[in-house]
Design a protein around this motif. Structure first.
Motif, PDB file in Angstrom:
ATOM      1  N   LEU A   3      -8.861   5.205   2.403  1.00  0.00           N
ATOM      2  CA  LEU A   3      -7.840   4.368   3.334  1.00  0.00           C
ATOM      3  C   LEU A   3      -8.457   4.744   4.842  1.00  0.00           C
ATOM      4  CD1 LEU A   3      -4.758   5.777   1.941  1.00  0.00           C
ATOM      5  CD2 LEU A   3      -5.739   3.537   1.248  1.00  0.00           C
ATOM      6  N   PHE A   5      -6.913   4.100   8.882  1.00  0.00           N
ATOM      7  CA  PHE A   5      -5.766   4.220   9.636  1.00  0.00           C
ATOM      8  C   PHE A   5      -6.242   3.895  11.264  1.00  0.00           C
ATOM      9  CE2 PHE A   5      -4.111   7.017   6.259  1.00  0.00           C
ATOM     10  CZ  PHE A   5      -3.281   5.988   5.847  1.00  0.00           C
ATOM     11  N   LEU A  30      -3.864  -0.472   7.116  1.00  0.00           N
ATOM     12  CA  LEU A  30      -4.147   0.142   5.934  1.00  0.00           C
ATOM     13  C   LEU A  30      -5.230  -0.581   5.096  1.00  0.00           C
ATOM     14  CD1 LEU A  30      -3.813   2.537   4.248  1.00  0.00           C
ATOM     15  CD2 LEU A  30      -1.904   1.601   2.890  1.00  0.00           C
ATOM     16  N   LEU A  39       1.453   3.912   1.329  1.00  0.00           N
ATOM     17  CA  LEU A  39       1.948   3.471   2.692  1.00  0.00           C
ATOM     18  C   LEU A  39       3.157   4.377   2.801  1.00  0.00           C
ATOM     19  CD1 LEU A  39       2.665  -0.277   3.678  1.00  0.00           C
ATOM     20  CD2 LEU A  39       4.325   1.503   4.212  1.00  0.00           C
ATOM     21  N   THR A 131       3.120  -2.708   8.625  1.00  0.00           N
ATOM     22  CA  THR A 131       1.696  -2.399   8.094  1.00  0.00           C
ATOM     23  C   THR A 131       0.905  -3.615   7.521  1.00  0.00           C
ATOM     24  OG1 THR A 131       2.448   0.045   7.907  1.00  0.00           O
ATOM     25  CG2 THR A 131       0.238  -0.794   6.776  1.00  0.00           C
TER      26      THR A 131
END
Length: 224
Positions: A3, A5, A30, A39, A131
């Motif tokens: 992942l 961010f 993401l 999430l 997101t």
């Protein structure tokens, strides 16, 4: 889980939210590289609610509810849309939505929604910034690609070789046929010339009883 961010400003200001107000914050991006996403929906609430519902929505208009969960003092339940593999988990001041077996066409923006179901009044958060979940497609292996490229090349050269062989034999058969035809024509020509050397009777002598080469008698000599 791979992942990525993007850092943003602090989720909430230092001052607490007004009573019976829910504030929600999410990471803006993401990136999913192995079909699995996690999430996190952070929220704050200073009210007296006892029964809550949290849901995850897909699209700029939040038209698709991906999954939801509900909880109270004694019970927790979760459910998912049939087109997604999703499960929600409540942990203090946040709700975590785990998604798996994601595909590239599920890349979109996702919004968290927190609701106070009981006691009244009914309260829910204002729409957050959401997101963006970017699901990368699967990479194809190098070996199958090389094999697929090699197969057409081999087929091409085999086709060229077969075409060359057929063209050679076709030319050879044509040459043999032309040679045979010319020789047959010459033999027929010689036979025709030999047959034409035989003498023929003139047309006016066909009905006479004596040969065409015998001299004609002069009967006037015997009349005297």
């Amino acid at each position: 889980l791979m992942l990525h961010f993007i850092n943003t400003h602090a989720f909430f200001s230092n001052s607490p939210p007004p009573e019976n107000k829910i504030l929600v914050a999410q990471h803006p991006l993401l990136i999913v590289a192995n079909e699995t996403a996690r999430l996190v929906c952070n929220y704050t609430y200073n009210g007296t609610g006892k029964e809550f519902r949290a849901s995850l929505h897909k699209g700029t208009a939040s038209a698709v509810e991906v999954c939801f969960m509900s909880w109270n003092m004694t019970k927790v339940s979760s459910n998912s849309n049939k087109e997604f593999n999703c499960k929600g988990i409540h942990d203090k001041d946040k709700v975590i939505f785990n998604l798996w077996n994601m595909t590239a066409n599920q890349t979109d923006i996702y919004f968290c929604k927190i609701e106070v179901m009981y006691p009244p009044p009914y309260v829910y958060n204002e729409k957050s910034n959401g997101t963006v979940i970017h699901v990368k497609g699967k990479r194809k292996l190098q070996t199958p690609i090389q094999i697929q490229e090699a197969q057409p090349a081999n087929s091409y050269w085999i086709m060229v070789a077969v075409t060359g062989i057929l063209a050679f034999y076709s030319t050879l058969i044509t040459a043999v046929f032309i040679n045979y035809w010319q020789k047959s024509k010459e033999r027929m020509f010689h036979q025709s010339d030999y047959m034409n050397m035989t003498p023929r009777h003139p047309p006016y002598q066909k009905n006479k009883g004596y040969p065409s080469y015998a001299p004609t008698r002069d009967y006037t000599a015997y009349r005297s």
